[in-house]
Design an enzyme around this catalytic site. Sequence first.
Site, PDB file in Angstrom:
ATOM      1  N   SER A  67      27.264  33.239  72.988  1.00 35.29           N
ATOM      2  CA  SER A  67      27.218  31.842  72.569  1.00 35.29           C
ATOM      3  C   SER A  67      25.776  31.324  72.607  1.00 35.29           C
ATOM      4  O   SER A  67      24.882  31.937  72.017  1.00 35.29           O
ATOM      5  CB  SER A  67      28.168  31.014  73.455  1.00 35.29           C
ATOM      6  N   ASP A 105      36.378  33.145  65.493  1.00 34.38           N
ATOM      7  CA  ASP A 105      35.573  32.236  66.324  1.00 34.38           C
ATOM      8  C   ASP A 105      35.631  30.837  65.708  1.00 34.38           C
ATOM      9  O   ASP A 105      35.239  30.639  64.561  1.00 34.38           O
ATOM     10  CB  ASP A 105      34.127  32.750  66.361  1.00 34.38           C
ATOM     11  N   HIS A 145      36.025  33.078  70.227  1.00 34.06           N
ATOM     12  CA  HIS A 145      34.631  32.886  70.623  1.00 34.06           C
ATOM     13  C   HIS A 145      34.297  33.595  71.932  1.00 34.06           C
ATOM     14  O   HIS A 145      33.294  34.298  72.032  1.00 34.06           O
ATOM     15  CB  HIS A 145      34.338  31.389  70.756  1.00 34.06           C
TER      16      HIS A 145
END
Length: 422
Positions: A233, A327, A361
Site C-alpha cells: 500500500s 483491490d 488490497h
Amino acid sequence: MAAAVRFSPPARSLFDEPLAIAVQGLSPRQQVTLRASLQDETGELFEACARYQAEDDGELDLARCPALPGGSFSGLEPMGLLWALQPQKPFKRLVKRDVRTPLHLLVEVFEGHGPPPGQLLAQAQHERVFLRDGVQRVPVREGRIRATLFLPPGNGPFPGVIDIYGTGGGLPEYRACLLANYGFAVLALAYYSYEDLPKDMKEFYLEYFEEAVNYMLQHRQVEGPGIGLLGISKGGDLCISMASFLKGIAATALINGSVANVGAVLRYKNVTIPPLSFNISRIKVNESGVADIIDVLSNPLEGPDRQSFIPLERAECRFLFIVGQDDRNWKSEFFAVEGSKRLQAHGKEKPEIICYPGAGHYIEPPFFPMCAASKHLLVGKMVAWGGEPKAHCEAQVDAWRQIRAFFHKHLTGTQSGTCSKL
C-alpha cells in the site's frame, strides 16, 4: 473411543505454515460441525465453522473430507477453518501486535449440523507462532531510526530486507519476523505515528529512510552489496521512492503499491514530489455505510498530477509488483502496468508483475483471514478493500512464495529459501 482432535504439527506451528486438522473416534459417517476460533491481543474474536461427515471408519481428515454446504465454506479445503475466520464484530482486521507470543487456535467438534450447536464432542488448542526458534528480535533506536531488526539463527551474513507497511502507521512486525524465519535479516521500519516520529501523514523526508538503508548496509550480519525493499500500500510507493533516489537497493517488491506518491509530500534534498490529487466526491457509499474509494485518486499521467509520478526509471534495482485484481483501495494493476511502461521506455529491465484474480488490497502472509472492509485512517471511515476469501487466501500463499524467491534470486543469486519449519 472418545472423539479427539489431532493436529499436525501436533502442538505448535509457524503462522504461515499449513496445519493439518483431523478428528478421530467418531461414529461411522457421523455428521459433525467443526468450529475454529482465535482471539487477538485486544480480545477481538474471529470464528469459522464447517459441516462435515466422518468416513466409514469414524475418521475425519480435512485433507480428504470435503466440507458440506451450510458453513463458512464448502468443498475440500484443508485450511478452510483458518482462511475463513471472520471477526465477530464487523470491520475488524486480524493483526499481530506482539510477535513474541503465539495466537491460540481453538478447534471444537459438535454433534450434528445445527444450529444451534449440538453436544460438544471434542476440543483442542494449537499455538500459531511467529518467531522461529533462534530468530533474534532486536529493537533499533539508532539516530532517528525507529525499527525492529529480525536476525535468523547462525552467524550470517544474511540477505537484508527493509519491510514497510501502509497508512496504519506504528510498527507492525509480523511480516518481517515471518520473513526472517526463511533466512533473511529483516528490518521492520516505522515511519509515522510511532514514539517520537511524526504523528500524521503530512510530509516525509527520504533522508529518514536513507538512514535505515545505511544502517542495514553497514550491519555486519547483513550481506551486501545491496538490500531488498518490501512494501504494501503506502509502503509500496515509499519503497519505489527509496529505490529511485537511494543507493544500495538491489530488489524492490511491492504489494498493491502505487507508482505515484500518495497521501503526503515527499522531500529529498532539493527534490519535492507532491502527493497525487484526489476528489472525495467520487467516493461511493453502500447501504451498509462502507465506502468504495477506487475512483478517488486522480490519474498520475494527466496534467499537474504527472509531478506525483515517482521517477522509478532512476532505480538500479529489479522490481516485483504483486497485484490483487479486486483491490478496491486503488488501481494497483494500472499502477504496475504504467510503472512497467515507464521502466521499459527508459531502457530498464521489465519488472515482474504477478496478478491475482479475486485478491483484494491487503495481501498478507499466508493464512491471515481476508479483511473485506475496515477503517481507513486517511479517509476516516470504513472502506472496502476488495477480495473473495478463498481466492485471496490462495493469492497470499503464492505471493509469499514469489516474494521470497524474488529476494533470494536478486539478493543471493539462489533460487529458494531455507525451510521455516519450527
